[in-house]
Design an enzyme around this catalytic site. Structure first.
Site, PDB file in Angstrom:
ATOM      1  N   TYR A   1      11.308   8.116  13.336  1.00  0.00           N
ATOM      2  CA  TYR A   1      12.008   6.888  13.694  1.00  0.00           C
ATOM      3  C   TYR A   1      11.657   5.733  12.749  1.00  0.00           C
ATOM      4  CZ  TYR A   1      14.391   8.166  18.092  1.00  0.00           C
ATOM      5  OH  TYR A   1      15.253   8.678  19.036  1.00  0.00           O
TER       6      TYR A   1
ATOM      7  N   ASP B   1      19.242   2.759  10.917  1.00  0.00           N
ATOM      8  CA  ASP B   1      18.440   1.635  10.419  1.00  0.00           C
ATOM      9  C   ASP B   1      17.886   1.800   9.002  1.00  0.00           C
ATOM     10  OD1 ASP B   1      18.602   1.506  13.169  1.00  0.00           O
ATOM     11  OD2 ASP B   1      16.456   1.411  13.515  1.00  0.00           O
TER      12      ASP B   1
HETATM   13  C1  FRU Z   1      17.371   1.061  16.315  1.00  0.00           C
HETATM   14  C2  FRU Z   1      16.610   2.312  16.717  1.00  0.00           C
HETATM   15  C3  FRU Z   1      15.108   2.125  16.596  1.00  0.00           C
HETATM   16  C4  FRU Z   1      14.612   3.540  16.408  1.00  0.00           C
HETATM   17  C5  FRU Z   1      15.713   4.132  15.569  1.00  0.00           C
HETATM   18  C6  FRU Z   1      15.961   5.582  15.839  1.00  0.00           C
HETATM   19  O1  FRU Z   1      18.681   1.326  15.926  1.00  0.00           O
HETATM   20  O2  FRU Z   1      16.957   2.712  18.032  1.00  0.00           O
HETATM   21  O3  FRU Z   1      14.508   1.452  17.673  1.00  0.00           O
HETATM   22  O4  FRU Z   1      13.371   3.592  15.779  1.00  0.00           O
HETATM   23  O5  FRU Z   1      16.879   3.381  15.834  1.00  0.00           O
HETATM   24  O6  FRU Z   1      16.934   6.090  14.957  1.00  0.00           O
END
Ligand code: FRU
Length: 459
Positions: free
Chosen positions: A84, A25
């Site tokens: 994250y 992301d």
């Molecule tokens: C979405 C996700 C988020 C999380 C991140 C972890 O792709 O699963 O919810 O914060 O990626 O890499």
């Protein structure tokens, strides 16, 4: 910087991608004192993912980027299994980032629902590089009742001098929701309730929520997991989309005025993340991935030590109750000399990165063969993107489109992004041609017009 390696023809030339390892992301997008910052979920050690860091790139124009040192690594007790996703927010000359500190627990858990802590962490920076403060502001153990352990991906919106944090959630009844906290100082946060809750057709977990005002309306973007597939939409394992509506700020509720609309109809698009730049433009970044979890697909770049990229940033506006997504005009600066192409003639192209504009005021049927074995075909009101073997197991995606006037295509060695009718419909996909030169062949009536530009590398 030149991230294109001559030995690897799938390295992209104007998209953000990892030097090595894994990317997912986009996070924390902001513009601060003129400079754009984009952070992203990044695992340097392996192309298969794991405990994520925040990678970092900067740019003056959102086209040319500089690789910056890793902004944050999972090196704190509150984020040991991943820094994250989260958002950035500029206030009074400081940047405030909020992210989810992910901690996996050892033990005998049902990991689908539990076995982790997801703390909200507040980071303060005076320039996007230095970290002045990094501390937990919402401890996982203080989350409200009625949820699984999945509550994550904070994003801030300010209204009337008050700050609201939205988070994506998976409720104990296995339905998705966006929950809201309120603060007057960005440090003390109080849970105020659920901004919106999903029904049983709307997935089990809503990741990466984003709420913003645009053209006098409110737009809620989120990435629900587990939406049921339909014939012409929601065909990826996880999808990303939006609802346009209004806000009841007294109750802190989002009131939908449209249905949930999928943002992109290609194979690789997830976790979109927006920001407003200093000129007031609402710009969306997204992960050009998610296809990796399809069973029929193995991404061949894994064997080369890297995986995934971000899609081009898209300018958002609203027209007729729909989000319009357009490539930024600054990308015109990458164009080499304009080459008009004849309709119904096959061309071998000199550039593996190119832009093709197809204008067809009267057509109700056409097809475009391009790259190696990819086709974009329009027939009976259905637009289909079809890959041959270079799709590595992914075959086709079909979308209903009433009427087509323009098709604007960006190809970058191993990616294709298509914008229909100036941004009414968008498709992003990765595709892995052999080392041959790409081709383009537009089949339509001769009233249509095709223009092609090779594109210069920018990253
Ligand atoms: C979405 C996700 C988020 C999380 C991140 C972890 O792709 O699963 O919810 O914060 O990626 O890499």
């Amino acid at each position: 910087m030149n991230q294109h390696h001559s030995k690897d023809q799938w390295r992209l030339t104007y998209h953000i991608m990892p030097e090595k390892g894994w990317l997912n992301d986009p996070n924390g997008a902001i513009q601060f004192n003129g400079l754009y910052h984009i952070y992203y979920q990044y695992v340097p050690e392996t192309p298969l993912g794991g405990a994520t860091h925040w990678g970092h790139m900067t740019s003056k124009d959102l086209v040319h980027f500089n690789q910056e040192p890793i902004f944050m690594s999972p090196d704190q007790p509150f984020d040991s299994h991943g820094v994250y996703s989260g958002g950035g927010f500029v206030k009074d000359g400081l940047i405030h980032f909020f992210y989810t500190g992910n901690v996996k627990l050892d033990g005998d858990y049902d990991y689908i629902y539990s076995g982790r802590k997801q703390h909200v962490v507040h980071v303060v920076s005076d320039d996007g590089f230095n970290i002045l403060k990094r501390e937990v502001v919402i401890d996982h153990d203080t989350f409200p009742e009625g949820f699984t352990d999945h509550i994550r991906d904070p994003k801030i919106i300010e209204h009337d001098g008050v700050f609201y944090m939205i988070l994506g959630a998976r409720k104990a009844d296995n339905l998705g929701a966006v929950i809201t906290y309120r603060s007057t100082d960005l440090s003390e946060w109080t849970y105020v309730g659920n901004l919106i809750e999903g029904t049983k057709d709307e997935g089990y977990m809503w990741e990466c929520p984003d709420l913003f005002e645009l053209n006098g309306r409110y737009v809620l973007i989120f990435s629900p997991q587990g939406i049921r597939e339909e014939a012409y939409q929601f065909n990826n394992p996880h999808v990303a989309g939006y609802i346009i509506g209004c806000m009841d700020w007294d109750e802190v509720k989002f009131i939908p005025e449209t249905e949930f609309i999928e943002l992109d109809r290609g194979f690789d698009f997830y976790a979109p993340h927006t920001f407003e730049d200093e000129t007031g433009r609402r710009i969306m970044w997204s992960w050009m991935g998610v296809g990796d979890i399809m069973p029929e697909y193995t991404n061949p770049t894994i064997a080369r030590g890297w995986q995934h990229a971000l899609a081009m940033p898209r300018l958002l506006t609203i027209k007729n109750d729909r989000l319009i997504q357009q490539p930024l005009t600054a990308y015109e600066g990458l164009r080499k000399e304009e080459q008009p192409l004849n309709i119904n003639e096959r061309y071998t192209l000199e550039d593996k990165a190119f832009e093709l504009l197809f204008e067809l005021p009267t057509e109700d049927e056409f097809s475009i063969d391009l790259i190696e074995d990819t086709t974009l075909e329009y027939k009976n009101g259905i637009l289909t993107l079809e890959h041959g073997p270079s799709g590595c197991g992914r075959r086709w995606r079909s979308t209903k489109v009433d009427h087509i006037e323009t098709i604007h295509i960006y190809v970058d060695t191993s990616s294709i992004e298509v914008f229909v009718n100036d941004g009414e419909v968008a498709l992003a996909s990765r595709v892995y041609p052999k080392d041959n030169m790409p081709h383009a062949h537009v089949k339509a009536s001769d009233q249509a017009k095709v223009t092609l530009w090779g594109l210069k590398p920018s990253i």
